[in-house]
Motif scaffolding. Structure first.
Motif, PDB file in Angstrom:
ATOM      1  N   GLU A  80       6.156 -18.999 -21.532  1.00 31.05           N
ATOM      2  CA  GLU A  80       5.887 -20.346 -20.609  1.00 31.05           C
ATOM      3  C   GLU A  80       5.908 -21.503 -21.450  1.00 31.05           C
ATOM      4  O   GLU A  80       6.271 -22.716 -21.114  1.00 31.05           O
ATOM      5  CB  GLU A  80       4.705 -19.843 -19.771  1.00 31.05           C
ATOM      6  CG  GLU A  80       5.110 -19.311 -18.502  1.00 31.05           C
ATOM      7  CD  GLU A  80       3.822 -18.988 -17.403  1.00 31.05           C
ATOM      8  OE1 GLU A  80       3.014 -19.674 -17.707  1.00 31.05           O
ATOM      9  OE2 GLU A  80       3.958 -18.189 -16.517  1.00 31.05           O
ATOM     10  N   GLU A  96       1.658 -16.713 -22.376  1.00 31.67           N
ATOM     11  CA  GLU A  96       2.465 -16.013 -21.403  1.00 31.67           C
ATOM     12  C   GLU A  96       3.755 -15.325 -21.600  1.00 31.67           C
ATOM     13  O   GLU A  96       4.652 -16.131 -21.209  1.00 31.67           O
ATOM     14  CB  GLU A  96       2.427 -16.852 -19.983  1.00 31.67           C
ATOM     15  CG  GLU A  96       1.131 -17.336 -19.563  1.00 31.67           C
ATOM     16  CD  GLU A  96       0.202 -16.284 -19.118  1.00 31.67           C
ATOM     17  OE1 GLU A  96       0.714 -15.227 -18.731  1.00 31.67           O
ATOM     18  OE2 GLU A  96      -1.243 -16.376 -19.035  1.00 31.67           O
ATOM     19  N   LYS A 114      -0.313 -11.777 -22.863  1.00 29.14           N
ATOM     20  CA  LYS A 114      -1.006 -13.481 -22.636  1.00 29.14           C
ATOM     21  C   LYS A 114      -0.562 -14.165 -23.874  1.00 29.14           C
ATOM     22  O   LYS A 114      -0.160 -15.309 -23.703  1.00 29.14           O
ATOM     23  CB  LYS A 114      -2.599 -13.337 -22.673  1.00 29.14           C
ATOM     24  CG  LYS A 114      -2.819 -12.560 -21.452  1.00 29.14           C
ATOM     25  CD  LYS A 114      -2.687 -13.114 -20.077  1.00 29.14           C
ATOM     26  CE  LYS A 114      -3.565 -14.175 -19.811  1.00 29.14           C
ATOM     27  NZ  LYS A 114      -3.328 -14.997 -18.603  1.00 29.14           N
TER      28      LYS A 114
END
Length: 200
Positions: A80, A96, A114
């Motif tokens: 992301e 992400e 993450k």
């Protein structure tokens, strides 16, 4: 009578001069201070704009890397956002992360996390925080997954939970050879035992 008028004129002149001096001392200095404050505020705003431009330069949104190894495996990493440090331009901090390794035989290994540290030169990636690996009918959850793309090897560390249809395994470490597709699960301390539950 004349003395009275002269005195009044002199008083008016004196009052006028005092007013001019008073204005010069108090109001002129205040105006200068206000101008200096305006200059300081403008400089501060410009500095903030420069800092924000510098931050935006280092942050990339919706990043995608695609690479292929000598065995014909394709490695795709999508994030992301990513941060590139000026002093380490070949190392990218990803957020992400959604990655996949499409093997030559068309089986796919999916990796989610993450955060991750990605090396743009050798494509080695260190996945961190809530890492989730899926391939075929198997799922592995862990804190860290170290993908050595150069050597076709995945090392899975810390709180390793391996799950398939019949078995659940809890261990410290798992190693997956991408060339042979062999999975080895073990404990870091040889005195500790791997915990296995499942249908037999």
């Amino acid at each position: 009578m004349i003395n009275k008028k002269v005195t009044q004129i002199l008083l008016l002149i004196l009052l006028f001069m005092i007013s001019i001096i008073f204005y010069q001392i108090y109001f002129s200095d205040n105006k200068k201070i206000v101008q200096e404050k305006d200059i300081a505020i403008t400089s501060e705003v410009q500095n903030q704009d420069l800092n924000s431009d510098e931050t935006n330069y280092n942050v990339i949104q919706n990043l995608k890397y695609v690479s292929k190894d000598l065995l014909g495996n394709t490695y795709i990493v999508i994030a992301e956002s990513a941060v590139i440090q000026k002093d380490k331009e070949n190392e990218v901090k990803l957020n992400e992360v959604d990655a996949k390794i499409i093997k030559k035989n068309n089986t796919t290994i999916f990796i989610y996390s993450k955060t991750a540290d990605y090396n743009k030169i050798n494509h080695n990636t260190l996945f961190k925080e809530k890492v989730h690996v899926e391939y075929e009918e198997q799922t592995i959850k862990a804190n860290i997954v170290n993908l050595n793309f150069s050597d076709n090897f995945i090392e899975i560390l810390e709180n390793v939970h391996y799950i398939n249809d019949d078995t659940k395994i809890y261990a410290d470490k798992a190693e997956l050879d991408l060339a042979s597709n062999e999975l080895k699960i073990s404990m870091i301390n040889s005195d500790d035992k791997v915990q296995i539950t499942g249908k037999y």
